[in-house]
Every structure is written in structure tokens, then in C-alpha cells.
Design an enzyme around this catalytic site. Structure first.
Site, PDB file in Angstrom:
ATOM      1  N   ARG A  37       0.836  -1.218   0.000  1.00 46.35           N
ATOM      2  CA  ARG A  37       0.000   0.000   0.000  1.00 46.35           C
ATOM      3  C   ARG A  37       0.866   1.261   0.000  1.00 46.35           C
ATOM      4  O   ARG A  37       0.496   2.270  -0.603  1.00 46.35           O
ATOM      5  CB  ARG A  37      -0.960  -0.016   1.187  1.00 46.35           C
ATOM      6  CG  ARG A  37      -2.153  -0.917   0.918  1.00 46.35           C
ATOM      7  CD  ARG A  37      -3.159  -0.946   2.045  1.00 46.35           C
ATOM      8  NE  ARG A  37      -4.353  -1.656   1.614  1.00 46.35           N
ATOM      9  CZ  ARG A  37      -5.301  -2.095   2.432  1.00 46.35           C
ATOM     10  NH1 ARG A  37      -5.209  -1.889   3.731  1.00 46.35           N
ATOM     11  NH2 ARG A  37      -6.353  -2.723   1.953  1.00 46.35           N
ATOM     12  N   LYS A 197     -16.731 -18.919   2.510  1.00 48.22           N
ATOM     13  CA  LYS A 197     -18.161 -18.959   2.822  1.00 48.22           C
ATOM     14  C   LYS A 197     -19.036 -18.289   1.783  1.00 48.22           C
ATOM     15  O   LYS A 197     -18.687 -17.222   1.279  1.00 48.22           O
ATOM     16  CB  LYS A 197     -18.402 -18.257   4.155  1.00 48.22           C
ATOM     17  CG  LYS A 197     -17.812 -18.964   5.341  1.00 48.22           C
ATOM     18  CD  LYS A 197     -18.115 -18.170   6.580  1.00 48.22           C
ATOM     19  CE  LYS A 197     -17.518 -18.819   7.807  1.00 48.22           C
ATOM     20  NZ  LYS A 197     -17.539 -17.888   8.930  1.00 48.22           N
ATOM     21  N   GLY A 354      -7.907  -9.765   0.157  1.00 47.13           N
ATOM     22  CA  GLY A 354      -6.688 -10.044   0.915  1.00 47.13           C
ATOM     23  C   GLY A 354      -6.111 -11.418   0.644  1.00 47.13           C
ATOM     24  O   GLY A 354      -4.932 -11.565   0.293  1.00 47.13           O
ATOM     25  N   GLY A 377     -12.339  -5.072   1.223  1.00 44.81           N
ATOM     26  CA  GLY A 377     -13.754  -4.712   1.344  1.00 44.81           C
ATOM     27  C   GLY A 377     -14.249  -3.833   0.201  1.00 44.81           C
ATOM     28  O   GLY A 377     -15.329  -4.070  -0.353  1.00 44.81           O
TER      29      GLY A 377
HETATM   30  N1  LIG Z   1     -12.300 -26.234   0.513  1.00 48.09           N
HETATM   31  C1  LIG Z   1     -12.009 -25.395   1.497  1.00 48.09           C
HETATM   32  N2  LIG Z   1     -12.187 -25.747   2.776  1.00 48.09           N
HETATM   33  C2  LIG Z   1     -11.891 -24.891   3.774  1.00 48.09           C
HETATM   34  N3  LIG Z   1     -11.411 -23.623   3.591  1.00 48.09           N
HETATM   35  C3  LIG Z   1     -11.229 -23.220   2.332  1.00 48.09           C
HETATM   36  C4  LIG Z   1     -11.511 -24.069   1.224  1.00 48.09           C
HETATM   37  N4  LIG Z   1     -11.213 -23.372   0.098  1.00 48.09           N
HETATM   38  C5  LIG Z   1     -10.787 -22.146   0.481  1.00 48.09           C
HETATM   39  N5  LIG Z   1     -10.783 -22.033   1.812  1.00 48.09           N
HETATM   40  C6  LIG Z   1     -10.341 -20.883   2.630  1.00 48.09           C
HETATM   41  O1  LIG Z   1     -10.928 -19.661   2.209  1.00 48.09           O
HETATM   42  C7  LIG Z   1     -10.139 -18.599   2.732  1.00 48.09           C
HETATM   43  C8  LIG Z   1     -10.133 -17.376   1.835  1.00 48.09           C
HETATM   44  O2  LIG Z   1     -11.400 -16.909   1.630  1.00 48.09           O
HETATM   45  P1  LIG Z   1     -11.806 -15.372   1.542  1.00 48.09           P
HETATM   46  O3  LIG Z   1     -11.439 -14.694   2.841  1.00 48.09           O
HETATM   47  O4  LIG Z   1     -13.219 -15.340   1.136  1.00 48.09           O
HETATM   48  O5  LIG Z   1     -10.876 -14.772   0.371  1.00 48.09           O
HETATM   49  P2  LIG Z   1     -10.542 -13.224   0.065  1.00 48.09           P
HETATM   50  O6  LIG Z   1      -9.882 -12.620   1.304  1.00 48.09           O
HETATM   51  O7  LIG Z   1      -9.583 -13.235  -1.101  1.00 48.09           O
HETATM   52  O8  LIG Z   1     -11.862 -12.549  -0.257  1.00 48.09           O
HETATM   53  C9  LIG Z   1      -8.751 -19.159   2.875  1.00 48.09           C
HETATM   54  O9  LIG Z   1      -8.367 -19.053   4.232  1.00 48.09           O
HETATM   55  C10 LIG Z   1      -8.884 -20.624   2.446  1.00 48.09           C
HETATM   56  O10 LIG Z   1      -8.135 -21.527   3.271  1.00 48.09           O
HETATM   57  O1  LIG Z   2      -7.585  -2.366   5.201  1.00 45.96           O
HETATM   58  C1  LIG Z   2      -8.680  -1.951   4.838  1.00 45.96           C
HETATM   59  O2  LIG Z   2      -9.706  -2.784   4.524  1.00 45.96           O
HETATM   60  P1  LIG Z   2      -9.507  -4.211   3.704  1.00 45.96           P
HETATM   61  O3  LIG Z   2      -8.602  -5.088   4.511  1.00 45.96           O
HETATM   62  O4  LIG Z   2     -10.920  -4.759   3.594  1.00 45.96           O
HETATM   63  O5  LIG Z   2      -8.921  -3.854   2.360  1.00 45.96           O
HETATM   64  C2  LIG Z   2      -8.963  -0.482   4.647  1.00 45.96           C
HETATM   65  O6  LIG Z   2      -7.870   0.292   5.103  1.00 45.96           O
HETATM   66  C3  LIG Z   2     -10.247  -0.084   5.377  1.00 45.96           C
HETATM   67  O7  LIG Z   2     -10.097  -0.284   6.762  1.00 45.96           O
HETATM   68  P2  LIG Z   2     -11.404  -0.505   7.674  1.00 45.96           P
HETATM   69  O8  LIG Z   2     -12.048  -1.820   7.233  1.00 45.96           O
HETATM   70  O9  LIG Z   2     -10.922  -0.521   9.117  1.00 45.96           O
HETATM   71  O10 LIG Z   2     -12.341   0.673   7.410  1.00 45.96           O
END
Ligand SMILES: Nc1ncnc2c1ncn2[C@@H]1O[C@H](COP(=O)(O)OP(=O)(O)O)[C@@H](O)[C@H]1O
Ligand SMILES: O=C(OP(=O)(O)O)[C@H](O)COP(=O)(O)O
Length: 396
Positions: A37, A197, A354, A377
Site C-alpha cells: 500500500r 463462505k 486479501g 472490502g
Molecule cells: N475447501 C475449502 N475448505 C476450507 N477452507 C477453504 C476451502 N477453500 C478455500 N478455503 C479458505 O478460504 C479462505 C479465503 O477466503 P476469503 O477470505 O473469502 O478470500 P478473500 O480474502 O480473497 O476474499 C482461505 O483461508 C482458504 O483456506
Molecule cells: O484495510 C482496509 O480494509 P480491507 O482489509 O478490507 O482492504 C482499509 O484500510 C479499510 O479499513 P477498515 O475496514 O478498518 O475501514
């Protein structure tokens, strides 16, 4: 081009420019563990400073309840200075005496970082009085924090209405990439949505099926869909109470002519553990006492074939539990394939989230994608079709 005012329209010479950046960087024991960032906001800072503007950086850090030294931006000022290769002054407060004195001491081309905006309750409340306190410090406002643009806060939204406001170069790049990815994309468009999820991504899935030509569902969330279609998923992670929601999304996709691509096989294990003994089964033959932790090789072939058919790819969420080997293989294979198609000039690829960015880095291909968003987000809310307050306030 975007319908937003950008730095191209801003006359910054000799002006005090309030620049909202996202310096909410991951930190462990006072050390920044990922400076992406910081690197992303350097072009905007350099451009304004080089044009003779006075760069006053505004940012939040963490989610403090009032002033908390543990969430001070001071160590981040030092890191920005190192990356920028020039001094970055720091003021102990973002409003009041400390801030106005630091701003008064600036010369053209100087850079100053103000303390965490969230040390004041007025920031998150978008309090007009707090907006005015901030606005007093500047002549112009530049927002380069796309990843905080889903927050209607004083420094992300209020200020754009109080001062002439412009999108910084990173904000501009994010908006251009997302517009190319979803608003005016080259078709066919394929989306990959994975992760843990369905519940966290219902709005995302419902919006995507009306916008894209094919939707690949992978990761843990695919299990809920597979269960909804009447197949057994053993001990896999799933939200069985969302079976009706999953069916509604499948029907909505059918009405919108969006193909849904679900796994046809799964890599299964008895436990969620790195190196766990595993075996690949057809999706209609998942053993009752095992869990699906990755998509199998036949599913990867289908994902790659969908990528071959696509002119544009939008990706959020890994296809499996990529943090624990060998359950990273499906995600890595598809990521490398998308990266190669992009390198070959056949695909515009946009990814965000992330864990998604971590997965692409793990596959060694983040640099080969057309665009990787720094936002979690905000990226999701954009893909969900929601308007982002920080972006709306910049519309020309
Ligand atoms: N089949 C699975 N069973 C359990 N966990 C899973 C499976 N496939 C993916 N995951 C988990 O999903 C998580 C990521 O999901 P998510 O937070 O929605 O992604 P992002 O942050 O990119 O939006 C990872 O921690 C991964 O281990
Ligand atoms: O790290 C951030 O969010 P993100 O991890 O969802 O990209 C942004 O800096 C926003 O932070 P916030 O979710 O505390 O408002």
C-alpha cells in the site's frame, strides 16, 4: 478514461494538497510486513511534490477507540520516507495546533503525514465540524485510497465535498481496472469466486451472475452449492442452511444466461492440516468421513478452459485451502494459467481481496495479472454493484 476528476485537472503548484492515502499496512511487532500500500501511493505523492505542491498525507490506521499510541502512524511516516527517498515530516495530530503548525512550516515540494484520523470520533461520523477542521489545512483534496472508499468518513468522503477533489493515480488505476473488468469489459467475461463462505459473498454472487458470461465457483463455498444440488460432501466446510440461497443463485444465473462452473472433483483429506494424506474423488463420490480441501485436476481443466474462453477475468477468493500444501495446487494452477493468458495478450485479468492477493503471490504471478487491487472490502463492494461513497464524491 474514468468520469472522475484526476490529477490531470488539478493545479497543485504552491498549493497545500490534502492527500488521503491508505497506510493501513499489516504490522507485526512494530515492523511493516507488507509495504504494497505504501508503494502504490508513491506516484501520486511524487507527482504532486514534483509539480511544487505541498503534500499533506491523511490516513487511518487500525480501528482505535480514541487516541491510542499503539495505533500511531509515526512508524509508518518513517517507512513512507524510506520508500519515497526523501524526508516525510510527522504531526502528532491531524487537526488543531500541531497540524496547522506543521503545515505552516512546509515549503513547496515537502511531504507531511498527519497522525491517525481515527483518533478523532468525527472521522468515522463524517462530522461536518471535523471535516471543516481538516479542510482548513488544505487548498485541494486528492483521494488515493480506493481501499478505504467504501467508508463514508470525513477524510474519505466529507473532504471531497468541502474542497475541490481529485482522484490520485492509484485511485484512478483502480477505477480504470475495475471499469474495464466489469462496467465496460471486453466479453466474454469470466468471474472466479472462491474462498470460505457463501454467506459473506451472497451479494457478490447475485450481482456477478447478471454481469458475467460464466461464473466459476470454487473453494469452500462450492461445497454449499454441491450440497444444494443433492450430492454428499462428507465433512467439508459448508453452510447447509444456505442451500436455498445457492439454488436461487443458480436459477438467477440460468435466467441471465450465465454459465455456472462447479467442481467436478475434489481433493479430500480426513483433516485440515498441511501435508494431510489426501486423495481425489469425483464430486459424486466424496467419502462421508473426509473433507474437500481443493478442487481436483479435472475441475482445474474446466476452470482453465473457461479462462481460455474469456477476454476478461475477475477473480476473488482462492479455489482451495491454499495456505496448506498440497491443497494450494488448484489455485496455483489456475492462477498460473490466467497469468500466462494475460502475458500472451489474450486476457485482461483483474483480482482483489486479501487472501486472493496472498494466493497470487504464493503462485508467483501477482505481477503478471493486468491489475491486482490493494483493496479487500472496497473491491468486493464494487463487484457487488454498490456505489462507494469515496468514489461517488469524486465524480466529475
Ligand atoms: N475447501 C475449502 N475448505 C476450507 N477452507 C477453504 C476451502 N477453500 C478455500 N478455503 C479458505 O478460504 C479462505 C479465503 O477466503 P476469503 O477470505 O473469502 O478470500 P478473500 O480474502 O480473497 O476474499 C482461505 O483461508 C482458504 O483456506
Ligand atoms: O484495510 C482496509 O480494509 P480491507 O482489509 O478490507 O482492504 C482499509 O484500510 C479499510 O479499513 P477498515 O475496514 O478498518 O475501514
Amino acid at each position: 478514461m474514468t468520469a472522475f476528476r484526476t490529477l490531470d485537472q488539478a493545479d497543485v503548484r504552491g498549493k497545500r494538497v490534502l492527500v488521503r492515502v491508505d497506510l493501513n499496512v499489516p504490522m507485526e511487532n512494530g515492523r511493516i510486513t507488507d509495504a504494497t500500500r505504501i508503494e502504490r501511493v508513491l506516484p501520486t505523492i511524487r507527482e504532486i511534490a514534483d509539480k511544487g505542491g505541498r503534500v499533506i498525507l491523511l490516513a487511518h490506521f487500525g480501528r482505535p477507540k480514541g487516541r491510542d499510541p499503539k495505533e500511531s502512524l509515526k512508524p509508518v511516516a518513517e517507512a513512507v520516507s524510506q520508500h519515497l527517498g526523501k524526508p516525510v515530516a510527522f504531526a502528532d495530530d491531524c487537526i488543531g495546533e500541531a497540524a496547522s503548525q506543521a503545515v505552516s512550516a512546509m515549503k513547496d515540494g515537502d511531504v507531511l503525514l498527519l497522525e491517525n484520523t481515527r483518533f478523532h470520533a468525527g472521522e468515522e461520523k463524517n462530522d461536518p465540524a471535523f471535516v471543516q477542521e481538516l479542510a482548513k489545512l488544505g487548498d485541494l483534496y486528492v483521494n488515493d485510497a480506493f481501499s478505504a472508499a467504501h467508508r463514508a468518513h470525513a477524510s474519505t468522503e466529507g473532504l471531497a465535498r468541502a474542497l475541490p477533489g481529485y482522484a490520485g493515480r492509484t485511485m484512478q488505476a483502480e477505477l480504470d481496472a475495475l471499469t474495464k473488468g466489469l462496467e465496460a469489459p471486453k466479453r466474454p467475461v469470466v468471474a472466479i469466486v472462491g474462498g470460505a463462505k457463501v454467506s459473506t459473498k451472497i451479494d457478490l454472487l447475485e450481482n456477478l451472475v447478471t454481469k458475467v458470461d460464466a461464473l466459476v465457483i470454487g473453494g469452500g463455498m462450492a461445497n454449499t452449492f454441491v450440497h444444494a444440488t443433492g450430492l454428499g460432501i462428507g465433512k467439508s466446510l459448508a453452510e447447509k442452511d444456505l442451500a436455498a440461497t445457492a439454488m436461487r443463485i443458480i436459477e438467477k444465473a440460468r435466467d441471465a444466461n450465465c454459465a455456472i462452473i462447479l467442481p467436478v472433483d475434489g481433493v479430500c483429506a480426513y483433516e485440515f492440516k498441511a501435508g494431510a494424506q489426501n486423495h481425489t474423488y469425483g464430486i459424486d463420490a466424496i467419502p462421508e468421513d473426509q473433507m474437500i480441501l481443493d478442487v481436483g485436476s479435472q475441475s482445474v481443466e474446466r476452470v482453465n478452459s473457461a479462462i481460455n474462453d474469456a477476454a476478461t477475468l475477475v477473480w476473488n477468493g482462492p479455489l482451495g485451502a491454499f495456505e496448506i500444501a498440497p491443497f494450494d495446487q488448484g489455485t496455483v494452477a489456475a492462477a498460473r494459467h490466467a497469468a500466462q493468458r494475460t502475458k500472451d495478450g489474450k486476457l485482461v485479468s483483474v483480482a482483489g481481496g486479501g487472501d486472493t492477493v496472498a494466493a497470487l503471490n504464493h503462485a508467483g504471478v501477482a505481477d503478471s495479472f493486468t491489475y491486482v487491487s490493494t483493496a479487500g472490502g472496497a473491491f468486493l463492494e464494487w463487484l457487488e454493484g454498490k456505489s462507494l461513497p469515496g468514489v461517488e464524491a469524486l465524480r466529475a
